[in-house]
Design an enzyme around this catalytic site. Structure first.
Site, mmCIF file in Angstrom:
data_model
loop_
_atom_site.group_PDB
_atom_site.id
_atom_site.type_symbol
_atom_site.label_atom_id
_atom_site.label_comp_id
_atom_site.label_asym_id
_atom_site.label_seq_id
_atom_site.Cartn_x
_atom_site.Cartn_y
_atom_site.Cartn_z
ATOM 1 N N THR A 1 0.863 -1.185 0.000
ATOM 2 C CA THR A 1 0.000 0.000 0.000
ATOM 3 C C THR A 1 0.899 1.235 0.000
ATOM 4 O OG1 THR A 1 -0.045 0.240 2.409
ATOM 5 C CG2 THR A 1 -1.720 -1.203 1.431
ATOM 6 N N VAL B 1 8.145 -1.771 6.320
ATOM 7 C CA VAL B 1 7.861 -0.334 6.334
ATOM 8 C C VAL B 1 8.446 0.328 5.092
ATOM 9 C CG1 VAL B 1 8.108 1.797 7.624
ATOM 10 C CG2 VAL B 1 7.962 -0.369 8.845
ATOM 11 N N LYS B 2 7.597 1.061 4.394
ATOM 12 C CA LYS B 2 8.052 1.802 3.210
ATOM 13 C C LYS B 2 8.496 3.203 3.633
ATOM 14 C CE LYS B 2 5.569 1.387 -0.546
ATOM 15 N NZ LYS B 2 4.380 1.362 -1.432
ATOM 16 N N ILE B 3 9.696 3.554 3.223
ATOM 17 C CA ILE B 3 10.268 4.860 3.562
ATOM 18 C C ILE B 3 10.709 5.522 2.255
ATOM 19 C CG2 ILE B 3 12.081 6.058 4.843
ATOM 20 C CD1 ILE B 3 10.814 4.436 6.897
#
Ligand code: E4P
Length: 221
Positions: A27, A84-86
């Site tokens: 997402t 976790v998308k960073i």
């Protein structure tokens, strides 16, 4: 390879998880916002739609490294098996390094260049997400960027893998896989195009029609 769906549409995930060998769901803030439901409700619902299995990816919203780290901790403490998308910005790179030291797995996102992707991987991101169609749409060459990035990672950051993202056509997906990408995330409509082309439907209907005409039956007998 790993195949993901890029969506927060729980109904679509449930439908396609039955059919496709999904590794999970990715997402981003825009995707979550489009459903107008809190992320803390959406992520468990996506996990359930996957049959309780699979990886989820969710992105931090903060713009400073310290705040990104706080959001990343909250995401991983609340949701099991979440990456976790960073965004690979200056602050994002600081956060990726700090999270790696804590053992939190990250994906470097918003990648528009092979050099940017390599730096994200060197900072410690396990996945790097180049935006293929967005690159094409702004006059760049998404597949060429992915090809270069794949070579760079293989040579200089072999711990990291590309999770190619932002697709509009199955062709773009195939070209990324041919360039050596080990993972891709597809919007629902692109995933469906792989299996639901009109020619396939017509071929299957013709088999049924020929059988019915010959044997007046719809079973093998
Ligand atoms: C992945 O990290 C991105 O969030 C996503 O795939 C972008 O896709 P879009 O260009 O279709 O919005």
């Amino acid at each position: 390879m790993e195949l993901y769906l890029d969506t927060a549409d729980v109904v679509a995930v449930k439908r396609l998880a039955r059919v496709l060998p999904l590794a999970g769901v990715t997402t981003n803030p825009s995707i979550i916002a489009s459903g107008r439901k809190p992320i803390w409700e959406v992520l468990p619902a996506l996990r359930e739609a996957l049959g309780g299995k699979g990886r989820l990816f969710a992105q931090v919203l903060a713009s400073t490294a310290d705040e990104m780290v706080v959001e990343a901790r909250k995401l991983t403490h609340t949701i099991e098996n979440l990456i976790v998308k960073i965004p690979v910005t200056s602050e994002g790179l600081v956060a990726i390094k700090a999270l790696r030291e804590e053992g939190i797995i990250t994906l470097g996102t918003a990648v528009y260049g092979a050099g940017q992707g390599l730096i994200g991987a060197l900072a410690g991101a396990e996945y790097i997400a180049p935006y293929v169609n967005r690159l094409d749409a702004q006059g760049g060459n998404g597949i060429q960027t992915v090809t270069e990035l794949q070579r760079l990672l293989t040579q200089h950051a072999p711990h990291a893998k590309i999770l190619a993202a932002s697709f509009k056509t199955p062709r773009q997906v195939l070209d990324c896989l041919l360039a050596g990408c080990q993972s891709v995330t597809l919007p629902v409509d692109v995933a469906e195009q792989f299996i639901a082309t009109p020619a396939v439907k017509a071929a299957v209907e013709k088999f049924e029609q020929d059988w019915r005409n010959a044997f007046d039956s719809t079973t093998l007998g």
